[in-house]
Motif scaffolding. Structure first.
Motif, PDB file in Angstrom:
ATOM      1  N   VAL A  56       0.828  -1.232  -0.044  1.00 15.21           N
ATOM      2  CA  VAL A  56      -0.043   0.038   0.096  1.00 15.21           C
ATOM      3  C   VAL A  56       0.906   1.278  -0.081  1.00 15.21           C
ATOM      4  O   VAL A  56       0.665   2.071  -0.604  1.00 15.21           O
ATOM      5  CB  VAL A  56      -0.996  -0.142   1.226  1.00 15.21           C
ATOM      6  CG1 VAL A  56      -1.682   1.365   1.435  1.00 15.21           C
ATOM      7  CG2 VAL A  56      -1.893  -1.154   1.015  1.00 15.21           C
ATOM      8  N   ASP A  57       1.930   1.252   0.932  1.00 16.55           N
ATOM      9  CA  ASP A  57       2.798   2.414   1.028  1.00 16.55           C
ATOM     10  C   ASP A  57       3.381   2.818  -0.505  1.00 16.55           C
ATOM     11  O   ASP A  57       3.461   3.972  -0.759  1.00 16.55           O
ATOM     12  CB  ASP A  57       3.768   2.411   2.034  1.00 16.55           C
ATOM     13  CG  ASP A  57       2.922   2.565   3.458  1.00 16.55           C
ATOM     14  OD1 ASP A  57       1.998   2.822   3.529  1.00 16.55           O
ATOM     15  OD2 ASP A  57       3.907   2.176   4.457  1.00 16.55           O
ATOM     16  N   ALA A  58       4.036   1.618  -0.787  1.00 22.24           N
ATOM     17  CA  ALA A  58       4.768   1.784  -2.349  1.00 22.24           C
ATOM     18  C   ALA A  58       3.695   2.099  -3.424  1.00 22.24           C
ATOM     19  O   ALA A  58       4.287   3.079  -4.196  1.00 22.24           O
ATOM     20  CB  ALA A  58       5.426   0.511  -2.487  1.00 22.24           C
ATOM     21  N   LEU A  59       2.587   1.619  -3.384  1.00 18.11           N
ATOM     22  CA  LEU A  59       1.671   1.898  -4.383  1.00 18.11           C
ATOM     23  C   LEU A  59       1.287   3.470  -4.203  1.00 18.11           C
ATOM     24  O   LEU A  59       1.193   4.156  -5.498  1.00 18.11           O
ATOM     25  CB  LEU A  59       0.296   0.939  -4.345  1.00 18.11           C
ATOM     26  CG  LEU A  59      -0.497   1.291  -5.596  1.00 18.11           C
ATOM     27  CD1 LEU A  59       0.126   0.640  -6.918  1.00 18.11           C
ATOM     28  CD2 LEU A  59      -1.598   0.127  -5.320  1.00 18.11           C
ATOM     29  N   ASN A  60       1.076   3.609  -3.134  1.00 20.99           N
ATOM     30  CA  ASN A  60       0.466   5.337  -2.974  1.00 20.99           C
ATOM     31  C   ASN A  60       1.547   6.289  -3.620  1.00 20.99           C
ATOM     32  O   ASN A  60       1.299   7.364  -4.251  1.00 20.99           O
ATOM     33  CB  ASN A  60      -0.053   5.406  -1.701  1.00 20.99           C
ATOM     34  CG  ASN A  60      -1.497   4.900  -1.489  1.00 20.99           C
ATOM     35  OD1 ASN A  60      -2.264   4.811  -2.397  1.00 20.99           O
ATOM     36  ND2 ASN A  60      -1.841   4.630  -0.218  1.00 20.99           N
ATOM     37  N   ALA A  61       2.701   5.988  -2.988  1.00 20.78           N
ATOM     38  CA  ALA A  61       4.019   6.893  -3.439  1.00 20.78           C
ATOM     39  C   ALA A  61       4.041   6.797  -4.864  1.00 20.78           C
ATOM     40  O   ALA A  61       4.401   8.042  -5.493  1.00 20.78           O
ATOM     41  CB  ALA A  61       5.365   6.371  -2.909  1.00 20.78           C
ATOM     42  N   LEU A  62       4.113   5.621  -5.607  1.00 21.29           N
ATOM     43  CA  LEU A  62       4.215   5.504  -6.879  1.00 21.29           C
ATOM     44  C   LEU A  62       3.168   6.285  -7.879  1.00 21.29           C
ATOM     45  O   LEU A  62       3.332   7.101  -8.939  1.00 21.29           O
ATOM     46  CB  LEU A  62       4.619   4.300  -7.317  1.00 21.29           C
ATOM     47  CG  LEU A  62       5.689   3.523  -6.670  1.00 21.29           C
ATOM     48  CD1 LEU A  62       6.096   1.930  -7.186  1.00 21.29           C
ATOM     49  CD2 LEU A  62       7.095   4.357  -7.213  1.00 21.29           C
ATOM     50  N   ARG A  63       2.004   6.030  -7.184  1.00 15.57           N
ATOM     51  CA  ARG A  63       1.046   6.327  -8.416  1.00 15.57           C
ATOM     52  C   ARG A  63       0.493   7.651  -8.345  1.00 15.57           C
ATOM     53  O   ARG A  63       0.178   8.522  -9.316  1.00 15.57           O
ATOM     54  CB  ARG A  63      -0.476   5.672  -7.984  1.00 15.57           C
ATOM     55  CG  ARG A  63      -1.246   6.069  -6.633  1.00 15.57           C
ATOM     56  CD  ARG A  63      -2.255   4.926  -6.385  1.00 15.57           C
ATOM     57  NE  ARG A  63      -2.924   5.276  -5.115  1.00 15.57           N
ATOM     58  CZ  ARG A  63      -3.925   5.986  -5.030  1.00 15.57           C
ATOM     59  NH1 ARG A  63      -4.439   6.774  -6.237  1.00 15.57           N
ATOM     60  NH2 ARG A  63      -4.657   6.469  -3.845  1.00 15.57           N
ATOM     61  N   HIS A  64       1.100   8.421  -7.254  1.00 17.97           N
ATOM     62  CA  HIS A  64       0.968  10.004  -7.265  1.00 17.97           C
ATOM     63  C   HIS A  64       2.161  10.606  -7.858  1.00 17.97           C
ATOM     64  O   HIS A  64       1.980  11.791  -8.269  1.00 17.97           O
ATOM     65  CB  HIS A  64       0.642  10.555  -5.924  1.00 17.97           C
ATOM     66  CG  HIS A  64      -0.621  10.017  -5.049  1.00 17.97           C
ATOM     67  ND1 HIS A  64      -1.515  10.608  -5.613  1.00 17.97           N
ATOM     68  CD2 HIS A  64      -0.355   9.131  -3.958  1.00 17.97           C
ATOM     69  CE1 HIS A  64      -2.533   9.849  -4.908  1.00 17.97           C
ATOM     70  NE2 HIS A  64      -2.020   9.308  -3.779  1.00 17.97           N
ATOM     71  N   ARG A  65       3.257   9.861  -8.043  1.00 17.32           N
ATOM     72  CA  ARG A  65       4.461  10.409  -8.813  1.00 17.32           C
ATOM     73  C   ARG A  65       4.612  10.306 -10.351  1.00 17.32           C
ATOM     74  O   ARG A  65       5.108  11.184 -11.033  1.00 17.32           O
ATOM     75  CB  ARG A  65       5.679   9.882  -8.077  1.00 17.32           C
ATOM     76  CG  ARG A  65       6.857  10.477  -8.657  1.00 17.32           C
ATOM     77  CD  ARG A  65       8.046   9.775  -7.732  1.00 17.32           C
ATOM     78  NE  ARG A  65       7.720   9.930  -6.267  1.00 17.32           N
ATOM     79  CZ  ARG A  65       8.387   9.494  -5.335  1.00 17.32           C
ATOM     80  NH1 ARG A  65       9.226   8.507  -5.548  1.00 17.32           N
ATOM     81  NH2 ARG A  65       8.252   9.519  -4.023  1.00 17.32           N
ATOM     82  N   TYR A  66       3.648   9.197 -10.858  1.00 23.39           N
ATOM     83  CA  TYR A  66       4.151   8.916 -12.296  1.00 23.39           C
ATOM     84  C   TYR A  66       2.970   8.555 -13.066  1.00 23.39           C
ATOM     85  O   TYR A  66       1.758   8.371 -12.416  1.00 23.39           O
ATOM     86  CB  TYR A  66       4.691   7.338 -12.179  1.00 23.39           C
ATOM     87  CG  TYR A  66       6.119   7.546 -11.705  1.00 23.39           C
ATOM     88  CD1 TYR A  66       7.239   8.257 -12.110  1.00 23.39           C
ATOM     89  CD2 TYR A  66       6.357   6.810 -10.370  1.00 23.39           C
ATOM     90  CE1 TYR A  66       8.499   8.527 -11.498  1.00 23.39           C
ATOM     91  CE2 TYR A  66       7.648   7.001  -9.838  1.00 23.39           C
ATOM     92  CZ  TYR A  66       8.743   7.942 -10.546  1.00 23.39           C
ATOM     93  OH  TYR A  66       9.742   8.006  -9.541  1.00 23.39           O
ATOM     94  N   SER A  67       2.807   8.718 -14.398  1.00 23.20           N
ATOM     95  CA  SER A  67       1.659   8.505 -15.124  1.00 23.20           C
ATOM     96  C   SER A  67       0.849   7.370 -15.046  1.00 23.20           C
ATOM     97  O   SER A  67      -0.192   7.328 -15.016  1.00 23.20           O
ATOM     98  CB  SER A  67       1.881   8.763 -16.569  1.00 23.20           C
ATOM     99  OG  SER A  67       2.693   9.902 -16.712  1.00 23.20           O
ATOM    100  N   TYR A  68       1.859   6.086 -14.782  1.00 25.44           N
ATOM    101  CA  TYR A  68       1.161   4.902 -14.645  1.00 25.44           C
ATOM    102  C   TYR A  68       2.085   4.266 -13.663  1.00 25.44           C
ATOM    103  O   TYR A  68       3.331   4.080 -13.658  1.00 25.44           O
ATOM    104  CB  TYR A  68       1.340   3.975 -16.208  1.00 25.44           C
ATOM    105  CG  TYR A  68       0.333   4.628 -17.241  1.00 25.44           C
ATOM    106  CD1 TYR A  68      -1.106   4.553 -16.959  1.00 25.44           C
ATOM    107  CD2 TYR A  68       0.933   5.308 -18.235  1.00 25.44           C
ATOM    108  CE1 TYR A  68      -2.029   4.958 -18.074  1.00 25.44           C
ATOM    109  CE2 TYR A  68      -0.009   5.883 -19.228  1.00 25.44           C
ATOM    110  CZ  TYR A  68      -1.255   5.763 -19.076  1.00 25.44           C
ATOM    111  OH  TYR A  68      -2.191   6.227 -20.137  1.00 25.44           O
ATOM    112  N   VAL A  69       1.526   3.161 -13.040  1.00 22.81           N
ATOM    113  CA  VAL A  69       2.186   2.127 -12.339  1.00 22.81           C
ATOM    114  C   VAL A  69       1.702   0.798 -12.700  1.00 22.81           C
ATOM    115  O   VAL A  69       0.396   0.513 -12.872  1.00 22.81           O
ATOM    116  CB  VAL A  69       1.860   2.284 -10.945  1.00 22.81           C
ATOM    117  CG1 VAL A  69       2.636   1.219  -9.983  1.00 22.81           C
ATOM    118  CG2 VAL A  69       2.099   3.770 -10.279  1.00 22.81           C
ATOM    119  N   PHE A  70       2.728  -0.077 -12.960  1.00 23.33           N
ATOM    120  CA  PHE A  70       2.482  -1.489 -13.329  1.00 23.33           C
ATOM    121  C   PHE A  70       2.927  -2.337 -12.181  1.00 23.33           C
ATOM    122  O   PHE A  70       3.968  -2.264 -11.685  1.00 23.33           O
ATOM    123  CB  PHE A  70       3.262  -1.785 -14.545  1.00 23.33           C
ATOM    124  CG  PHE A  70       2.930  -1.000 -15.884  1.00 23.33           C
ATOM    125  CD1 PHE A  70       1.887  -1.447 -16.759  1.00 23.33           C
ATOM    126  CD2 PHE A  70       3.426   0.072 -16.222  1.00 23.33           C
ATOM    127  CE1 PHE A  70       1.351  -0.699 -17.933  1.00 23.33           C
ATOM    128  CE2 PHE A  70       3.185   1.116 -17.331  1.00 23.33           C
ATOM    129  CZ  PHE A  70       1.973   0.670 -18.329  1.00 23.33           C
TER     130      PHE A  70
END
Length: 250
Positions: A56-70
């Motif tokens: 959850v922590d990693a996903l929330n950090a990445l999805r607010h920073r980049y256009s897409y998260v895979f």
């Protein structure tokens, strides 16, 4: 989206087996090449264990920073496949058995019992679109800017083929490679000077061992602008000629 705008992405690899070394990741390089080819810049890769809080922590950090998260991994039938629940928690939405996914698995197992383990693969966060899986039918899903895919490489690749045409893309990165025929240490200072003179171009040096010449280097020049790429490449080639002449004379 304008082709001049940069579209960015991150990969979140989920699984204890990756961190332990038991499973060797084969997805990162494939996704990176795929995204580069269509004009999406991969900016970050993270690997996290099968721990909800860390996902959850990693996903929330990445999805607010980049256009897409895979994401890859953690959507199978076992007790430690917790990716779907973790994604739902990250987005603050409910999760339940999705009738679309259930129908797909009924088709897959031809009337065999959809036991508790298999039903885990039909749990999809509310509001998510399914990502088709032509290999085993158990779907991935897409919610917001997060695309959740399987960890098995053949299935992941099938899912990526499904979502690829739907992605926003930017201007493609162009690249040229120049064989230096010198050691990396012989050209490091000069490459730095060229890089500073061409701030819109990415220049990297990659050492390798040549069976005949010994230590050698490839110089890779990357840019979205063909003219700037050509100018920087010419500067690199002129520098290499100068360095090699100096080394030969010395």
């Amino acid at each position: 989206m304008s082709p001049d705008q940069t579209v960015t992405a991150a990969i979140l690899v989920i699984g204890d087996e990756i961190l332990s070394g038991r499973t060797k990741d084969k997805n990162i390089g494939y996704i990176a090449e795929y995204l580069t080819a269509i004009g999406v810049d991969l900016r970050e890769v993270r690997v996290v264990p099968d721990v909800e809080e860390e996902i959850v922590d990693a996903l929330n950090a990445l999805r607010h920073r980049y256009s897409y998260v895979f994401t890859t991994g953690g959507i199978g039938p076992t007790h430690d496949d917790i990716t779907a629940d973790s994604v739902a928690k990250a987005f603050g939405v409910a999760i339940d058995y999705d009738p679309r996914a259930v129908a797909l698995l009924r088709q897959r197992f031809h009337g065999a019992e959809l036991n508790e383990a298999r039903m885990r693969m039909t749990r999809i966060p509310d509001g998510a679109d399914l990502v088709s899986n032509k290999i085993s039918l158990a779907p991935g899903f897409w919610i917001g800017n997060v695309i959740v895919m399987a960890g098995v490489p053949t299935i992941m690749q099938s899912m990526l083929d499904e979502v690829g045409p739907k992605l926003k893309t930017g201007k493609k990165m162009l690249a040229e490679s120049v064989r230096a025929d010198t050691k990396e240490g012989d050209i490091g200072t000069e490459l730095g000077e060229i890089a500073r003179a061409h701030p819109d171009v990415s220049i990297g040096s990659y050492p390798f061992f040549d069976d005949k010449l010994g230590p050698n280097t490839n110089v890779v020049i990357r840019s979205r602008d063909a003219d700037k790429l050509a100018t920087a490449k010419a500067a690199v080639e002129a520098m290499l000629a100068s360095v090699k002449a100096r080394l030969k004379a010395g």
